[in-house]
Design a protein around this motif. Structure first.
Motif, PDB file in Angstrom:
ATOM      1  N   SER A 105       5.993   4.265   3.250  1.00  0.00           N
ATOM      2  CA  SER A 105       5.513   3.142   2.437  1.00  0.00           C
ATOM      3  C   SER A 105       6.480   2.839   1.303  1.00  0.00           C
ATOM      4  O   SER A 105       6.565   1.692   0.846  1.00  0.00           O
ATOM      5  N   SER A 119       1.390   5.222  -0.264  1.00  0.00           N
ATOM      6  CA  SER A 119       0.718   6.519  -0.144  1.00  0.00           C
ATOM      7  C   SER A 119       1.408   7.590  -0.982  1.00  0.00           C
ATOM      8  O   SER A 119       0.857   8.658  -1.190  1.00  0.00           O
ATOM      9  N   ALA A 153       0.872  -1.190   0.000  1.00  0.00           N
ATOM     10  CA  ALA A 153       0.000   0.000   0.000  1.00  0.00           C
ATOM     11  C   ALA A 153       0.895   1.222   0.000  1.00  0.00           C
ATOM     12  O   ALA A 153       1.621   1.471   0.959  1.00  0.00           O
TER      13      ALA A 153
HETATM   14  N1  LIG Z   1      -3.617   6.720  -0.165  1.00  0.00           N
HETATM   15  C1  LIG Z   1      -2.953   5.624   0.212  1.00  0.00           C
HETATM   16  N2  LIG Z   1      -2.767   4.597  -0.669  1.00  0.00           N
HETATM   17  C2  LIG Z   1      -2.122   3.461  -0.315  1.00  0.00           C
HETATM   18  N3  LIG Z   1      -1.616   3.261   0.914  1.00  0.00           N
HETATM   19  C3  LIG Z   1      -1.760   4.230   1.827  1.00  0.00           C
HETATM   20  C4  LIG Z   1      -2.436   5.460   1.540  1.00  0.00           C
HETATM   21  N4  LIG Z   1      -2.418   6.226   2.656  1.00  0.00           N
HETATM   22  C5  LIG Z   1      -1.762   5.511   3.599  1.00  0.00           C
HETATM   23  N5  LIG Z   1      -1.360   4.317   3.118  1.00  0.00           N
HETATM   24  C6  LIG Z   1      -0.626   3.231   3.828  1.00  0.00           C
HETATM   25  O1  LIG Z   1      -0.830   3.337   5.219  1.00  0.00           O
HETATM   26  C7  LIG Z   1       0.409   3.585   5.878  1.00  0.00           C
HETATM   27  C8  LIG Z   1       0.224   4.512   7.062  1.00  0.00           C
HETATM   28  O2  LIG Z   1      -0.414   5.678   6.646  1.00  0.00           O
HETATM   29  P1  LIG Z   1      -0.108   7.082   7.320  1.00  0.00           P
HETATM   30  O3  LIG Z   1      -1.125   8.034   6.793  1.00  0.00           O
HETATM   31  O4  LIG Z   1       0.051   6.885   8.759  1.00  0.00           O
HETATM   32  O5  LIG Z   1       1.212   7.476   6.577  1.00  0.00           O
HETATM   33  P2  LIG Z   1       2.683   7.834   6.986  1.00  0.00           P
HETATM   34  O6  LIG Z   1       3.119   7.269   8.291  1.00  0.00           O
HETATM   35  O7  LIG Z   1       2.874   9.273   6.726  1.00  0.00           O
HETATM   36  O8  LIG Z   1       3.403   6.947   5.849  1.00  0.00           O
HETATM   37  P3  LIG Z   1       3.907   7.410   4.442  1.00  0.00           P
HETATM   38  O9  LIG Z   1       5.224   8.093   4.698  1.00  0.00           O
HETATM   39  O10 LIG Z   1       4.048   6.112   3.690  1.00  0.00           O
HETATM   40  O11 LIG Z   1       2.867   8.329   3.855  1.00  0.00           O
HETATM   41  C9  LIG Z   1       1.328   4.132   4.793  1.00  0.00           C
HETATM   42  O12 LIG Z   1       2.682   3.920   5.103  1.00  0.00           O
HETATM   43  C10 LIG Z   1       0.861   3.353   3.587  1.00  0.00           C
HETATM   44  O13 LIG Z   1       1.419   2.051   3.552  1.00  0.00           O
END
Ligand SMILES: Nc1ncnc2c1ncn2[C@@H]1O[C@H](COP(=O)(O)OP(=O)(O)OP(=O)(O)O)[C@@H](O)[C@H]1O
Length: 365
Positions: free
Chosen positions: A13, A8, A6
């Motif tokens: 990710s 983001s 997944a």
């Molecule tokens: N729009 C999206 N599409 C796919 N996966 C997502 C999306 N948003 C979040 N994720 C998944 O959920 C995880 C946790 O989301 P969170 O919003 O906490 O992001 P984060 O800790 O800032 O991580 P990242 O740096 O990957 O954005 C992400 O690392 C990613 O694997």
């Protein structure tokens, strides 16, 4: 293993997917389009899925040499996360949309589709660890306590945990993740962390709620029910809040007043002194276990009521009807709708949504 990463478009990710590839898994990247609201798609939005985010995720996938797809989950996200958020506020409760998104979208809708397509697990950049315990898989806190996301993952059950992969959980710090990203040539190595609620683009939750819930003038009362002011919309208040209570008349003891309760049916906000925020007991009917259920119906644990609040030692009592927790010291400013996550050491036992709170200070104290 066949892994669905997944992505983001953020650094966590990206590194998680890179590690999955390096570990020899067969990895496919997917970016979820979660919102259709114009504001959240625009460049500079604080949301999690702008057009740039999707492009960033694609660039990382290209660099890693993995197939990449964008899946539109915006309808499910609207129904299960955004609408839930609005109706919880309408009911005078304080929900956590990230927890709901993990429960309903990332580890439900996404995971279900991944399994249907023959994947073994969904990989995310969440900071939490999975441990093979005596009674099956266990969910634990991350090594980096500042980034630990085990609280928002407390909703995952044994079946979901069995198909989950968190490659970042044992990394001692986020700085190391960024350094690794730079070393790997990942362009988003220095991309800022996401924060706030992803579907509220400018971070103005109150303004957003006023638009969705509708603002209606109501009464502000003290704990005895005496009217001491008016407000312009109960949704703008959460338990523990002090600002925005333009009461005019000073309290008899001269001390500041805090929101103790929001009563949506009567559109009333109840206020009182800070001491009255102390909560001696919480309970809820909606609960789940992150792995094996506890073997006893009564046990010592720690309870955490916000993503980054300190866990508090407590006694938990479980029946078929729900979970009741009595903390060793009162909890501060708990609102119904929040999730209480139970830990033993670093292990997440499970969670429940708080329905009822019992004040540590009687009304006429
Ligand atoms: N729009 C999206 N599409 C796919 N996966 C997502 C999306 N948003 C979040 N994720 C998944 O959920 C995880 C946790 O989301 P969170 O919003 O906490 O992001 P984060 O800790 O800032 O991580 P990242 O740096 O990957 O954005 C992400 O690392 C990613 O694997």
């Amino acid at each position: 293993m066949r892994i669905l990463a997944a992505m983001s478009g953020g650094v966590d990710s990206a590194v998680a997917a890179a590690r999955a590839v390096e570990a020899g898994h067969d990895v496919v990247g997917v970016h979820l389009a979660l919102s259709r609201a114009g504001g959240t798609l625009r460049t500079g939005s604080r949301g999690c899925c702008t057009i740039e985010d999707a492009l960033d995720a694609r660039r990382v996938s290209d660099l890693l040499g993995i197939p990449f797809y964008v899946w539109d989950f915006s309808e499910r996200f609207r129904d299960d996360v955004i609408d839930d958020f609005i109706s919880e506020y309408k009911a005078g409760r304080t929900p956590n949309p990230c927890l709901r998104c993990n429960e309903k979208i990332k580890f439900a809708a996404l995971l279900e589709r991944a399994i249907e397509l023959g994947f073994d697990a969904v990989c995310t950049g969440h900071y939490a660890t999975l441990v093979d315990g005596e009674n099956g898989l266990e969910l634990h806190r991350a090594s980096d306590s500042a980034k630990d996301q085990s609280y928002v993952l407390g909703v995952l059950n044994a079946q979901q945990l069995a198909h989950t992969y968190f490659p970042l959980g044992s990394t001692p710090s986020k700085a190391l993740v960024r350094a690794e990203a730079a070393e790997r040539g990942i362009t988003v190595a220095q991309k800022p962390d996401s924060h706030d609620i992803c579907f509220i683009p400018d971070g103005d939750t109150r303004g957003w709620l006023a638009e969705k819930v509708g603002a209606e003038t109501g009464e502000v009362v003290d704990r005895t029910g005496a009217v001491i002011g008016t407000h312009e919309g109960a949704h703008a208040f959460t338990v523990g809040q002090r600002r925005g209570l333009h009461l005019g008349v000073p309290a008899p003891d001269g001390k500041p007043r805090f929101v103790l309760e929001v009563r949506p049916v009567t559109n009333t906000v109840v206020v009182g002194p800070k001491e009255a925020l102390a909560i001696a007991e919480i309970s809820g009917e909606r609960f789940s276990w992150a792995g094996a259920a506890p073997s006893a119906s009564e046990f010592a644990c720690e309870v955490q009521i916000r993503a980054h609040s300190e866990p508090v030692p407590a006694q938990a009592f479980v029946t078929e009807a729900g979970v009741r927790v009595v903390p060793d010291v009162p909890l501060d400013g708990v609102a119904p709708g929040q999730s209480a996550v139970l830990y033993i050491g670093t292990r997440v036992l499970g969670q429940f949504t708080i329905d009822t709170t019992v004040s540590a200070v009687p009304v006429d104290a």
